[in-house]
Write a protein that holds these residues in place. Structure first.
Motif, short mmCIF file in Angstrom:
data_model
loop_
_atom_site.label_atom_id
_atom_site.label_comp_id
_atom_site.label_asym_id
_atom_site.label_seq_id
_atom_site.Cartn_x
_atom_site.Cartn_y
_atom_site.Cartn_z
N ASP A 1 0.76 67.81 -3.70
CA ASP A 1 0.79 69.01 -4.53
C ASP A 1 -0.38 69.91 -4.16
N GLY A 2 -0.11 70.99 -3.44
CA GLY A 2 -1.17 71.88 -2.99
C GLY A 2 -1.90 71.30 -1.80
N HIS A 3 -3.15 71.74 -1.63
CA HIS A 3 -3.96 71.25 -0.51
C HIS A 3 -4.98 70.26 -1.04
N ALA A 4 -4.79 68.97 -0.71
CA ALA A 4 -5.70 67.93 -1.18
C ALA A 4 -7.00 67.96 -0.38
N VAL A 5 -8.09 67.49 -1.00
CA VAL A 5 -9.37 67.46 -0.29
C VAL A 5 -9.34 66.50 0.88
N THR A 6 -8.41 65.56 0.86
CA THR A 6 -8.28 64.59 1.94
C THR A 6 -7.42 65.09 3.10
N GLU A 7 -6.81 66.25 2.95
CA GLU A 7 -5.70 66.61 3.83
C GLU A 7 -6.09 66.81 5.29
N ASP A 8 -7.22 67.46 5.54
CA ASP A 8 -7.62 67.68 6.93
C ASP A 8 -7.86 66.36 7.65
N LYS A 9 -8.56 65.46 6.98
CA LYS A 9 -8.81 64.14 7.59
C LYS A 9 -7.50 63.36 7.71
N PHE A 10 -6.64 63.47 6.72
CA PHE A 10 -5.37 62.76 6.75
C PHE A 10 -4.55 63.18 7.98
N ALA A 11 -4.54 64.47 8.26
CA ALA A 11 -3.80 64.98 9.42
C ALA A 11 -4.39 64.48 10.73
N GLN A 12 -5.70 64.25 10.74
CA GLN A 12 -6.34 63.73 11.95
C GLN A 12 -6.04 62.25 12.15
N VAL A 13 -6.06 61.50 11.06
CA VAL A 13 -5.86 60.05 11.15
C VAL A 13 -4.38 59.71 11.37
N PHE A 14 -3.50 60.50 10.74
CA PHE A 14 -2.06 60.24 10.85
C PHE A 14 -1.34 61.48 11.38
N LEU B 1 2.59 62.23 11.04
CA LEU B 1 3.25 62.58 9.79
C LEU B 1 3.38 64.09 9.63
N THR B 2 4.52 64.51 9.14
CA THR B 2 4.78 65.92 8.85
C THR B 2 4.78 66.16 7.35
N LYS B 3 4.11 67.21 6.92
CA LYS B 3 4.10 67.54 5.50
C LYS B 3 5.38 68.28 5.14
N VAL B 4 6.02 67.84 4.07
CA VAL B 4 7.23 68.51 3.59
C VAL B 4 6.87 69.35 2.38
N ALA B 5 7.54 70.48 2.22
CA ALA B 5 7.22 71.40 1.13
C ALA B 5 7.79 70.94 -0.20
N ASP B 6 8.85 70.15 -0.17
CA ASP B 6 9.54 69.71 -1.38
C ASP B 6 9.63 68.19 -1.36
N ARG B 7 9.12 67.53 -2.38
CA ARG B 7 9.13 66.07 -2.39
C ARG B 7 10.53 65.49 -2.41
N ARG B 8 11.52 66.29 -2.76
CA ARG B 8 12.90 65.79 -2.74
C ARG B 8 13.34 65.41 -1.33
N ALA B 9 12.68 65.99 -0.33
CA ALA B 9 13.01 65.62 1.05
C ALA B 9 12.72 64.15 1.30
N ILE B 10 11.73 63.62 0.60
CA ILE B 10 11.39 62.19 0.71
C ILE B 10 12.24 61.37 -0.26
N LEU B 11 12.36 61.84 -1.48
CA LEU B 11 13.10 61.10 -2.50
C LEU B 11 14.57 60.94 -2.14
N GLU B 12 15.14 61.93 -1.48
CA GLU B 12 16.56 61.91 -1.17
C GLU B 12 16.87 61.36 0.22
N ASP B 13 15.83 60.92 0.93
CA ASP B 13 16.03 60.35 2.27
C ASP B 13 16.41 58.88 2.11
N ALA B 14 17.67 58.57 2.37
CA ALA B 14 18.17 57.21 2.16
C ALA B 14 17.55 56.19 3.10
N SER B 15 16.93 56.63 4.17
CA SER B 15 16.33 55.70 5.14
C SER B 15 14.95 55.21 4.69
#
Length: 337
Positions: free
Chosen positions: A35-48, A51-65
């Motif tokens: 939700d928004g820009h987390a203080v961890t986000e820059d480091k998170f993008a470097q470590v992982f 991973l791609t950030k999705v704008a809507d969490r439903r993209a994850i919730l509705e992913d059957a895989s």
């Protein structure tokens, strides 16, 4: 078989250990939402970076895989996200505290019972610390007899300049006993085997930060379980001279011996982590626990695949959070409602 993961919320840095621990078991993950820009986000993008950030969490919730969702959002938001994930057919690993109110906990319990999904709170002070894992092995083997008291000391460095606003808002982080205290209650229940708990005393205060009235920099509680006793002290007073964030200690008093874990450092000596000291009828030893195997992540993967409860019993997670929230309420004079 490996699991596919999704991430909802990276507001707390514990997400790094949560995701890395699961990836080390062969799990995959290619997307996250926060939700928004987390203080961890820059480091998170470097470590992982995969991973791609999705704008809507439903993209994850509705992913059957996706089999399991990892949640490290702001504590007050974790319950709602976990319920969404379980309703969507996902198992859940959530950072501690798994929830911040009894109402949230009741909703989680109802959802878990209805869906049959796993709701696992990652109590990392036990699950991700080799010294604590070794203590579990020794206690299970009878090295100190029956554990009759657990004492934990949980100091932290404030690092106020790096903290996001929610760290100082009581309703957002849940209070010091709910938040940090849930780690300590987890250890108390685990090592004593208690399944019933009375909160004998609980206290919180803001000792040094008048500019942050919602911040609690000291707390303690005394617990009486059906199989043992406990005392837990929590604070934000780690001095800058310590080479790590806190000199976390675990003391186990048994009928036939004692164990002390100096988890994150051993003061007065060159910095070393995962120290365990054992004294019983035949031994008086220091054990270096650096190479002790951690079982939480592989067991959790097995639980998802086998629909079992080997990583942490579901009832234990529920009781831990119930006790932590009730201790917080008692300390703040809110009664049991």
């Amino acid at each position: 078989m490996s699991l596919k993961l999704g991430v909802l919320g990276i507001d707390h840095g514990h997400i790094f250990g949560m995701l890395a621990g699961m990836k080390a078991q062969g799990c995959t993950c290619d997307s996250y939402w926060t939700d928004g820009h987390a203080v961890t986000e820059d480091k998170f993008a470097q470590v992982f970076p995969e991973l791609t950030k999705v704008a809507d969490r439903r993209a994850i919730l509705e992913d059957a895989s996706i089999d399991m969702v990892l949640i490290s959002a702001v504590p007050a938001d974790r319950a709602a996200l976990a319920i969404e994930a379980m309703e969507a057919g996902k198992d859940v690993m959530v950072d501690k505290p798994g929830c911040t109110t009894l109402g949230q906990l009741a909703a989680i319990k109802a959802c878990q019972a209805r869906t049959g999904r796993i709701w696992s709170v990652n109590f990392s002070e036990r699950f991700q610390v080799p010294a604590a894992a070794k203590a579990s092995e020794l206690v299970a083997a009878g090295a100190i007899g029956r554990v009759i008291q657990v004492v934990t000391l949980a100091p932290h460095k404030q690092n106020l300049k790096t903290r996001p606003d929610w760290y100082f808002q009581r309703e957002r982080y849940g209070g010091i006993l709910t938040d940090i205290g849930s780690h300590q209650i987890d250890q108390f229940l685990h090592f004593t085997g208690s399944t019933e708990v009375e909160i004998a005393s609980a206290h919180v205060e803001n000792t040094t930060q008048p500019d942050y009235p919602g911040f609690q920099d000291f707390g303690d509680m005394t617990l009486r379980g059906d199989k043992g006793h406990g005392y837990m002290r929590l604070d934000w007073f780690t001095p800058d001279g310590l080479p790590t964030w806190g000199d976390g200690r675990l003391f186990l008093l048994g009928t036939e011996g004692t164990i002390e874990c100096r988890k994150y450092t051993d003061i007065g000596q060159p910095h070393r982590t995962n120290n365990l000291y054992l004294v019983n009828g035949t031994e008086n030893v220091h054990i270096d626990c650096q190479d002790v195997e951690l079982t939480y992540f592989p067991r959790l993967v097995a639980d998802v695949l086998d629909r079992s409860e080997t990583a942490c019993p579901q009832a234990h997670s529920f009781l831990t959070m119930e006790t932590a929230i009730k201790a917080q309420m008692k300390a703040e004079g809110q009664g049991d409602a």
